[in-house]
Each structure stands twice: as C-alpha cells, then as structure tokens.
Design an enzyme around this catalytic site. Structure first.
Site, PDB file in Angstrom:
ATOM      1  NE  ARG A   1      -2.146  -1.498   3.477  1.00 39.60           N
ATOM      2  CZ  ARG A   1      -2.469  -2.698   3.959  1.00 39.60           C
ATOM      3  NH1 ARG A   1      -3.556  -3.300   3.545  1.00 39.60           N
ATOM      4  NH2 ARG A   1      -1.737  -3.282   4.877  1.00 39.60           N
TER       5      ARG A   1
ATOM      6  CB  ILE B   1       9.351   5.973   4.967  1.00 40.15           C
ATOM      7  CG1 ILE B   1       9.071   5.446   3.565  1.00 40.15           C
ATOM      8  CG2 ILE B   1       9.770   7.438   4.872  1.00 40.15           C
ATOM      9  CD1 ILE B   1       8.316   4.217   3.471  1.00 40.15           C
TER      10      ILE B   1
ATOM     11  NE  ARG C   1       8.643  -1.038  12.081  1.00 41.06           N
ATOM     12  CZ  ARG C   1       7.615  -0.206  11.859  1.00 41.06           C
ATOM     13  NH1 ARG C   1       7.792   0.907  11.174  1.00 41.06           N
ATOM     14  NH2 ARG C   1       6.417  -0.487  12.322  1.00 41.06           N
TER      15      ARG C   1
ATOM     16  CD  GLU D   1      13.097   4.019  14.876  1.00 43.99           C
ATOM     17  OE1 GLU D   1      12.020   4.003  15.492  1.00 43.99           O
ATOM     18  OE2 GLU D   1      13.179   3.994  13.649  1.00 43.99           O
TER      19      GLU D   1
ATOM     20  CG  HIS E   1       9.551   5.685  13.460  1.00 43.08           C
ATOM     21  ND1 HIS E   1       9.957   4.413  13.737  1.00 43.08           N
ATOM     22  CD2 HIS E   1       8.450   5.532  12.678  1.00 43.08           C
ATOM     23  CE1 HIS E   1       9.150   3.541  13.174  1.00 43.08           C
ATOM     24  NE2 HIS E   1       8.209   4.204  12.518  1.00 43.08           N
TER      25      HIS E   1
HETATM   26  O1  LIG Z   1       6.106   2.975  11.533  1.00 44.21           O
HETATM   27  C1  LIG Z   1       4.948   3.184  11.669  1.00 44.21           C
HETATM   28  C2  LIG Z   1       3.941   2.162  11.645  1.00 44.21           C
HETATM   29  O2  LIG Z   1       4.276   0.977  11.540  1.00 44.21           O
HETATM   30  O3  LIG Z   1       2.758   2.516  11.777  1.00 44.21           O
END
Ligand SMILES: O=CC(=O)O
Length: 306
Positions: free
Chosen positions: A147, A223, A225, A254, A272
């Site tokens: 998505r 964007i 992990r 993180e 994040h």
């Molecule tokens: O990283 C953000 C999520 O997985 O919603």
C-alpha cells in the site's frame, strides 16, 4: 466495557489515551516501575494490549497476562509483536493499515525533495548560488510495492519519475518495471526507497552491495524500518561519497541515532514520524478502538493480522 482492562505499552498521542480511558479500564504501563511490578498487581485484569512502534509485545509479556484476549497495535508495522506466541495462544492481533498510507508516502517524497533541493541548507541571503539537482524526472526504485510503496509510486509519477520496484512477486497490474533483484533495481535508480515490511528476509535488504549499486549520485530514502538498512555500511558509504545522500525516518536502534548520521551534510533525518499528523493519529486511534470494541462485542475485527 468500562471494566475491561486494557494495557497501553507506552505513551501515545493524547487522543488515543483519552478515548481508551473513556471506554475501558486503562492501564498505562509507564506509570509502573516495571512490567513485573505491573503484572504482579494487575496482570489478571488485562484483556487487551495496545502496543505501538516504540514498545511492542514479546512472548514473556503475553505469558504474564493470563486473561489476554487481543493485541491491537497503533501502527501498521507489527514486527515487534510476537505473532508466533499470539498464534499459539489464539490471541488475535490487529494493526492500523490504510489510514496512514498517504502520510508515510508524503514523507518519503518530502525527504527526497529536501535532500535534492537542500532545503535546510539554503542560504538566507543570495550571497552564494544555491543550485541543486532536481527530483522531477529522476528514476525512482521502490523496495516493496504494498500500500505505502504504491502510494509513493503514484506521487513520484506525478513528478515525472520513471518507477521501478522490487517485491516478492511481480505486480503486473502496476505497469511499473519489476526487478526480481534489489541490486539491479538499485543500479538503475537515482532514488531508492525502502517501503517493505520488516522480516528476517528483508533485514539488511539494503547492504553494501546495494549501496554501491545505487552509487554516488543516488539517494536512499527509508520510511520502512531501521533494520532494513545496514546502517554501519550506510554511514561508510555516505562518508566516502559512495552514495549521494540519505533521507531517514527510521533507525537501526531507535530511539538512538548514530552520531555520524547527525553530523553528515548529505543526510536528512526525521524521528520516525511517518504517520504523526493530527488527522492520522486520530484515525489510527479510532481504528484501534473499533477493533477492540469489535472483539469485545464478538463482531468481526476490522483489520486483523491474525
Ligand atoms: O512505523 C509506523 C507504523 O508501523 O505505523
């Protein structure tokens, strides 16, 4: 449902805290000295756990909550939930897909634009020329055409960028060029975007070879992990000019961020925050709550993972 015990694993947006507290007997784990201290007193009261990207749910937590019936994560990713243990105990797990897709895709484009246009480095006066590469027309390669990957592709298309992608299987209906091999995708991309889910197979999917294939003019956007990227190799590649730049919303350990990344000029970082808009935080919260209510009313779950 006021008597149903719901445990939040860490602080989240105030809206979800308030809305959960209106409906359930809400426990905030961070108000207790330790999980063990919490579980000793309230472990038998917890029927649901609300997790997030910051604090997930491991096997030991599940084993310590004998009345646990459902885990609902306030995130689309569920790599920090022990699905094996949940399956073993017949505990359903839900996440928050769809509602955050646009925001994460927007951030991927924002990071790419910021890097190319060096927005944060632009001089305040016109004393020095500020001439930068452009994003429009650059070849964009996307790892993971789910998505979010798809939404990034649509946005990049609007910038006139040719799109290629790598995923487990070809998605011919996309009309984009498929690469069965990440190295080949990187070699033909000027912008490489990581947008797949994290699994043992995708850990370090961006390694030294992929970074070298991307090359000195290429930029990496992550964007997904942090562990998708071998961060030590990324730092070397950026420092040695073997990769042009990186826009990162996620990090390998993180909330820690490597010192070197903070110092490098050819890097744009965000902490994040891919889905952290007011509207999306509320939509994610509503989805978490709708899943919990559906579960307690024995209705079908809205967004089950298992
Ligand atoms: O990283 C953000 C999520 O997985 O919603």
């Amino acid at each position: 449902m006021e008597s149903m015990g719901v445990l939040m694993t860490c602080p989240m947006h105030s809206y979800i805290q308030e809305e959960l507290a209106k409906r359930f007997n809400l426990f905030k784990l961070w108000h207790f000295p330790s999980f063990a201290a919490f579980a000793q007193v309230h472990g038998n009261s917890v029927r649901a756990v609300v997790a997030s990207v910051k604090v997930g749910v491991d096997a030991a937590t599940i084993d310590s909550l004998p009345k646990l019936e459902i885990v609902s994560t306030y995130s689309v990713g569920y790599d920090n939930i022990d699905l094996r243990k949940c399956r073993e105990k017949n505990i359903p797990v839900t996440n928050t897909p769809n509602v955050l897709t646009d925001d994460v895709a927007d951030l991927a484009i924002a990071l790419a634009l910021s890097l190319f246009c060096r927005i944060s480095h632009a001089p305040r006066s016109d004393s020095a020329p500020h001439i930068t590469p452009k994003l429009s027309g650059k070849a964009v390669g996307i790892i993971g055409l789910g998505r979010i990957g798809w939404a990034i592709a649509k946005r990049a298309e609007a910038f006139g960028c040719p799109i290629g992608y790598h995923s487990r299987s070809e998605k011919a209906e996309s009309g984009y060029k498929y690469y069965s091999n990440v190295l080949d995708l990187a070699a033909e991309s000027e912008v490489l975007v990581v947008a797949c889910t994290l699994s043992p197979e995708t850990r370090h999917i961006v390694n030294r070879g992929v970074l070298d294939a991307l090359g000195p003019k290429g930029i990496l956007i992550n964007i997904g992990r942090g562990p998708h990227v071998d961060e030590a190799e990324l730092v070397s590649a950026l420092s040695e000019g073997r990769v042009g730049g990186a826009g990162l919303d996620v990090f390998e350990k993180e909330p820690e961020v490597r010192e070197e990344l903070l110092r490098l000029e050819n890097v744009v970082l965000s902490p994040h925050v891919g889905s952290d808009t007011v509207e999306t935080c509320m939509a994610m919260a509503d989805l978490v709550i709708a899943n919990l209510e559906a579960h307690f009313l024995a209705h079908p779950l809205l967004t089950p993972i298992i």
